[in-house]
Design a protein around this motif. Structure first.
Motif, PDB file in Angstrom:
ATOM      1  N   GLN A   1       0.811  -1.204   0.000  1.00  0.00           N
ATOM      2  CA  GLN A   1       0.000   0.000   0.000  1.00  0.00           C
ATOM      3  C   GLN A   1       0.855   1.270   0.000  1.00  0.00           C
ATOM      4  OE1 GLN A   1      -2.256   0.620   3.727  1.00  0.00           O
ATOM      5  NE2 GLN A   1      -0.788  -0.768   4.716  1.00  0.00           N
ATOM      6  N   PHE A   2       2.174   1.121   0.251  1.00  0.00           N
ATOM      7  CA  PHE A   2       3.049   2.283   0.371  1.00  0.00           C
ATOM      8  C   PHE A   2       3.822   2.537  -0.917  1.00  0.00           C
ATOM      9  CE2 PHE A   2       2.588   0.569   4.660  1.00  0.00           C
ATOM     10  CZ  PHE A   2       2.190   1.695   5.359  1.00  0.00           C
ATOM     11  N   VAL A   3       3.967   3.799  -1.243  1.00  0.00           N
ATOM     12  CA  VAL A   3       4.889   4.250  -2.285  1.00  0.00           C
ATOM     13  C   VAL A   3       6.121   4.788  -1.564  1.00  0.00           C
ATOM     14  CG1 VAL A   3       5.264   5.793  -4.241  1.00  0.00           C
ATOM     15  CG2 VAL A   3       2.980   4.862  -3.798  1.00  0.00           C
ATOM     16  N   ILE A   4       7.278   4.175  -1.801  1.00  0.00           N
ATOM     17  CA  ILE A   4       8.502   4.501  -1.056  1.00  0.00           C
ATOM     18  C   ILE A   4       9.630   4.813  -2.045  1.00  0.00           C
ATOM     19  CG2 ILE A   4       7.879   3.190   0.989  1.00  0.00           C
ATOM     20  CD1 ILE A   4       9.498   0.862  -0.049  1.00  0.00           C
ATOM     21  N   PRO A   5      10.701   5.450  -1.576  1.00  0.00           N
ATOM     22  CA  PRO A   5      11.764   5.900  -2.494  1.00  0.00           C
ATOM     23  C   PRO A   5      12.408   4.807  -3.328  1.00  0.00           C
ATOM     24  CG  PRO A   5      11.981   7.025  -0.401  1.00  0.00           C
ATOM     25  CD  PRO A   5      10.913   5.990  -0.208  1.00  0.00           C
ATOM     26  N   SER A   6      12.409   3.552  -2.869  1.00  0.00           N
ATOM     27  CA  SER A   6      13.008   2.490  -3.683  1.00  0.00           C
ATOM     28  C   SER A   6      12.154   2.114  -4.873  1.00  0.00           C
ATOM     29  CB  SER A   6      13.264   1.251  -2.816  1.00  0.00           C
ATOM     30  OG  SER A   6      12.049   0.718  -2.317  1.00  0.00           O
ATOM     31  N   ASP A   7      10.889   2.542  -4.903  1.00  0.00           N
ATOM     32  CA  ASP A   7      10.046   2.311  -6.074  1.00  0.00           C
ATOM     33  C   ASP A   7      10.575   3.140  -7.238  1.00  0.00           C
ATOM     34  OD1 ASP A   7       8.500   0.744  -4.443  1.00  0.00           O
ATOM     35  OD2 ASP A   7       6.920   2.237  -4.166  1.00  0.00           O
TER      36      ASP A   7
END
Length: 566
Positions: free
Chosen positions: A474-480
């Protein structure tokens, strides 16, 4: 000791450490930030919305997160592996048990009596710092294991000149570097040890080639680890050494935190000396005595292995803290406990030749002297007292908020006093509540059953939310790989919520604050405040959750152009 007994020792110690780790993680819910961060890194590799190997990150060295990957695979069936950081507890407890086995291996290699072997091993294993860092999922446990392994084989090489021991020493040091960056100091110390030793005992006709060859054998694994990891980091992130140059790295953290805590180099040196004295108060006396005894016996070579390797790590920490490039945490000096235990085992003469697969040309095996009962008894007593006294002294020192800011709170778990209201106890309870707010936020979001990519957060502080969530997708994080694109226009990409921290201290490096500088204070015109969560932990920010507005006028961070999202 038979292989069966060695395995029984390992599994027995491992289970004891693991029991403490499970209690801390699953019952007391006490976590260290670096431990949770590595759990989240392993989680992102497998179960983020954009899983890929480089999601493991390049701020920390990768080994501790890689080791957790096989356990993280089972998270869908056993969520507590990540949500309660059990993978970290399994990892650290296993490695610390391995360091205990390596310590007993040094005693076995030298044929020491059970009295000193058992006493030193038990005192090392029972040291409160060793127990805590065996249980809490931090990198200290694997680091101690690899250092102990390297020292053991380095001591054997000093006697046997067996190339197998030299190669194994280099391998252990390579793994040590992949565990912690200061493993480079141990590798440098090992190179110095090998160069001096080989130069002194090689024939004059081939002295220089032998020195170069031996140094290459011991240094090559660390050099390869250094170059490959740096090149990979540069290839993916653009930073050769993200730990030092990235906005998420150590140098940035120190600057954003207002400094390392040291004022002058002299004050830092005094602080470091006190830290080591807390962990091993009698080490100077023990070390001086062992040096004098071994010099008289003309047997200094075995002592030269632990001193450059582990001593180099300690020297690096002393210098780094004096220069203000690292923090003065008690755990950064934990290697002195291992050094003391090894020196204690070297206090008495070997009773047999160390094992070797093939003796080298310049083997210098110890001459087994006739035992002088009084001398050996006195040295044995000194060695045991040195490691035994460290246990209560360390236990007391760990209660100091000044010298043990990350450990002092655990006294409240060992000796709880629910009625205490003094400031020190209140501070301790706040430390123990660290990351409880982030856990509550994770559970709050999980209950919404949001689709993938609904929550935008940076992992500067958000790693603790993501790691403790049962729904990491559910999270969008910098490694995406599409993180920047989504950050530019959250609403257009289906983001529903923004996790925001104050734009101060370490929060200034948070990508959401860089993109929307007034997000925490006002919502920056892109979201409406739906929840505020004052943080219950120490040195952690308050949180605000904003619901993304369906439309907003945004400025693209890459092009600087306006974007009407209506």
């Amino acid at each position: 000791m038979s292989r069966r007994r060695i395995l029984l020792l390992f599994f027995g110690v491992w289970l004891l450490y693991l029991a403490v780790g499970v209690y801390l993680a699953a019952d007391a819910r006490v976590y260290f930030g670096d431990s949770l961060s590595r759990v989240q890194a392993a989680q992102s590799v497998l179960f983020s919305r954009d899983p890929h190997l480089s999601a493991i990150g390049f701020i920390f060295t990768p080994l501790t997160a890689i080791v957790q990957l096989p356990m993280t695979v089972f998270t869908p069936w056993f969520p507590a592996i990540t949500t309660s950081a059990l993978s970290a507890a399994v990892m650290s407890s296993g490695f610390m048990a391995g360091s205990v086995v390596q310590l007993t291996g040094i005693a076995r290699d030298r044929g020491l009596s059970p009295v000193i072997s058992i006493a030193v091993t038990v005192c090392y294993a029972a040291n409160p710092m060793i127990i805590l860092y065996a249980a809490n999922g931090m990198s200290e446990a694997p680091y101690l294991f690899f250092l102990a392994w390297a020292v053991r084989r380095g001591m054997r090489w000093a006697d046997t000149d067996d190339v197998h021991d030299l190669v194994t020493t280099g391998m252990a040091l390579g793994f040590a570097y992949l565990t912690r960056y200061d493993g480079a100091a141990a590798a440098l110390g090992a190179g110095l040890l090998v160069a001096v030793t080989t130069y002194r005992r090689a024939d004059r006709t081939d002295r220089i080639p032998r020195v170069l060859l031996d140094v290459l054998l011991v240094a090559l694994p660390s050099a390869a680890a250094f170059l490959i990891w740096a090149f990979t980091s540069w290839l993916i992130t653009g930073n050769l050494f993200a730990q030092f140059s990235s906005e998420y790295g150590n140098a940035a953290i120190i600057e954003q935190s207002g400094g390392s805590g040291s004022t002058t180099a002299v004050d830092a040196l005094q602080f470091s000396i006190i830290e080591t004295a807390i962990l091993t108060p009698l080490f100077p006396i023990l070390f001086a005595t062992v040096v004098i005894f071994r010099r008289r016996q003309h047997r200094l070579y075995p002592l030269l292995a632990p001193v450059p390797l582990i001593g180099g790590v300690l020297l690096f920490q002393f210098i780094s803290y004096a220069r203000g490039s690292t923090f003065g945490f008690l755990r950064f000096y934990i290697t002195v406990i291992l050094l003391t235990a090894i020196v204690a085992l070297l206090a008495v003469p070997a009773r047999r030749d160390p094992p070797a697969r093939r003796l080298g040309t310049h083997a210098d095996l110890p001459t087994i002297p006739p035992e002088r009962r009084r001398t050996v008894t006195a040295l044995t007593a000194l060695a045991i007292v040195a490691v035994l006294v460290a246990i209560p002294v360390t236990a007391v020192g760990m209660r100091s908020p000044k010298y043990a800011p990350q450990e002092f709170a655990f006294n409240s778990l060992v000796r709880p006093d629910p009625d205490a209201v003094d400031q020190r106890t209140l501070d301790a309870k706040k430390v123990l509540r660290s990351f409880s707010t982030e856990r509550a936020i994770a559970q709050y979001l999980d209950r919404m059953n949001l689709p993938d990519g609904s929550v935008l957060t940076d992992t500067v502080y958000g790693f603790a939310v993501v790691a403790q969530s049962a729904r990491p997708k559910q999270f969008v994080i910098p490694s995406d790989q599409d993180f920047t694109e989504i950050l530019n226009d959250p609403a257009a990409h289906g983001v529903r919520f923004l996790l925001s921290v104050p734009n101060e201290g370490r929060g200034t490096s948070d990508a959401l604050n860089i993109r929307f500088p007034t997000l925490y204070e006002t919502g920056a015109g892109v979201g409406a405040l739906i929840m505020e969560a004052p943080n219950q932990g120490t040195d952690l920010p308050d949180w605000r959750i904003y619901r993304v507005s369906p439309s907003a006028d945004l400025i693209d961070v890459d092009t600087g152009t306006g974007d009407d999202t209506n």
